[in-house]
Design a protein around this motif. Structure first.
Motif, PDB file in Angstrom:
ATOM      1  N   GLY A   1     -11.484  15.376  52.194  1.00 20.57           N
ATOM      2  CA  GLY A   1     -10.471  14.952  52.829  1.00 20.57           C
ATOM      3  C   GLY A   1      -9.903  15.496  53.929  1.00 20.57           C
ATOM      4  N   ARG A   2     -10.879  16.276  54.651  1.00 25.39           N
ATOM      5  CA  ARG A   2     -10.272  16.852  55.890  1.00 25.39           C
ATOM      6  C   ARG A   2     -10.573  16.459  57.298  1.00 25.39           C
ATOM      7  N   GLN A   3     -10.548  14.984  57.231  1.00 26.86           N
ATOM      8  CA  GLN A   3     -11.033  14.158  58.225  1.00 26.86           C
ATOM      9  C   GLN A   3      -9.976  14.606  59.518  1.00 26.86           C
ATOM     10  N   ASP A   4      -8.920  15.160  59.040  1.00 29.80           N
ATOM     11  CA  ASP A   4      -7.780  15.630  60.196  1.00 29.80           C
ATOM     12  C   ASP A   4      -8.114  16.803  60.806  1.00 29.80           C
ATOM     13  N   LYS A   5      -9.081  17.733  60.285  1.00 22.84           N
ATOM     14  CA  LYS A   5      -9.509  18.692  60.698  1.00 22.84           C
ATOM     15  C   LYS A   5     -11.014  18.841  60.736  1.00 22.84           C
ATOM     16  N   PRO A   6     -11.750  18.183  61.375  1.00 22.48           N
ATOM     17  CA  PRO A   6     -13.354  17.879  61.179  1.00 22.48           C
ATOM     18  C   PRO A   6     -13.885  19.344  61.149  1.00 22.48           C
ATOM     19  N   GLU A   7     -13.541  20.407  61.756  1.00 22.34           N
ATOM     20  CA  GLU A   7     -14.286  21.672  61.718  1.00 22.34           C
ATOM     21  C   GLU A   7     -14.184  22.051  60.114  1.00 22.34           C
ATOM     22  N   CYS A   8     -13.288  21.684  59.415  1.00 26.55           N
ATOM     23  CA  CYS A   8     -13.037  22.008  58.049  1.00 26.55           C
ATOM     24  C   CYS A   8     -13.813  20.973  56.951  1.00 26.55           C
ATOM     25  N   LEU A   9     -14.308  19.808  57.374  1.00 32.03           N
ATOM     26  CA  LEU A   9     -14.711  18.560  56.950  1.00 32.03           C
ATOM     27  C   LEU A   9     -15.974  18.797  56.074  1.00 32.03           C
ATOM     28  N   THR A  10     -16.139  18.507  55.017  1.00 31.64           N
ATOM     29  CA  THR A  10     -17.390  18.908  54.162  1.00 31.64           C
ATOM     30  C   THR A  10     -17.521  17.551  53.081  1.00 31.64           C
ATOM     31  N   TYR A  11     -18.826  17.139  53.124  1.00 29.48           N
ATOM     32  CA  TYR A  11     -19.301  16.016  51.953  1.00 29.48           C
ATOM     33  C   TYR A  11     -20.112  16.881  51.090  1.00 29.48           C
ATOM     34  N   THR A  12     -19.938  16.529  49.778  1.00 30.01           N
ATOM     35  CA  THR A  12     -20.898  16.908  48.635  1.00 30.01           C
ATOM     36  C   THR A  12     -21.648  15.916  48.131  1.00 30.01           C
ATOM     37  N   ALA A  13     -22.890  15.784  48.257  1.00 32.17           N
ATOM     38  CA  ALA A  13     -23.617  14.541  47.728  1.00 32.17           C
ATOM     39  C   ALA A  13     -24.577  15.042  46.918  1.00 32.17           C
ATOM     40  N   THR A  14     -24.857  14.443  45.780  1.00 32.46           N
ATOM     41  CA  THR A  14     -25.805  14.798  44.819  1.00 32.46           C
ATOM     42  C   THR A  14     -26.946  14.193  44.662  1.00 32.46           C
ATOM     43  N   ASP A  15     -28.038  14.361  44.961  1.00 38.07           N
ATOM     44  CA  ASP A  15     -29.302  13.741  44.993  1.00 38.07           C
ATOM     45  C   ASP A  15     -29.894  13.380  43.484  1.00 38.07           C
ATOM     46  N   ALA A  16     -30.902  12.514  43.272  1.00 35.05           N
ATOM     47  CA  ALA A  16     -31.352  12.013  42.415  1.00 35.05           C
ATOM     48  C   ALA A  16     -31.951  13.059  41.256  1.00 35.05           C
ATOM     49  N   HIS A  17     -32.137  14.149  41.557  1.00 32.16           N
ATOM     50  CA  HIS A  17     -32.610  15.298  40.873  1.00 32.16           C
ATOM     51  C   HIS A  17     -31.528  16.311  40.372  1.00 32.16           C
TER      52      HIS A  17
END
Length: 97
Positions: free
Chosen positions: A30-46
């Motif tokens: 939720g940190r689109q307001d501070k892109p330097e702190c922006l992180t997405y967590t993605a979980t792959d099929a494994h």
């Protein structure tokens, strides 16, 4: 110091759409307001978790302006080059078991 002006709401939406289209579950911090702190967590099929974050401006090649994301997985340790949203999603989806 790097700037993050290349991260826009549309670019964030593109990444979300690309991950969803690839069948990858994801959340963002939720940190689109501070892109330097922006992180997405993605979980792959494994079941491996990937951290996807924006590249710094000095990592972006002017000839490839859509390539602004970098992903990292710790099990096994792997870091992608700076890629576009679609390429990041494809890389995570296709990463071998």
């Amino acid at each position: 110091m790097a700037t993050f002006g290349h991260i826009t709401r549309e670019r964030c939406d593109q990444l979300g759409r690309a991950l969803t289209a690839a069948g990858i579950s994801w959340t963002d911090n939720g940190r689109q307001d501070k892109p330097e702190c922006l992180t997405y967590t993605a979980t792959d099929a494994h079941g491996r978790e990937w951290s996807v974050s924006p590249a710094t401006s000095n990592q972006i090649t002017p000839s490839r302006p859509a390539s602004i994301w970098q992903a990292q997985c710790t099990e096994p340790m792997h870091r992608t080059p700076v890629l576009s949203a679609r390429a990041i999603a494809d890389r995570i989806r296709a990463f071998p078991a």
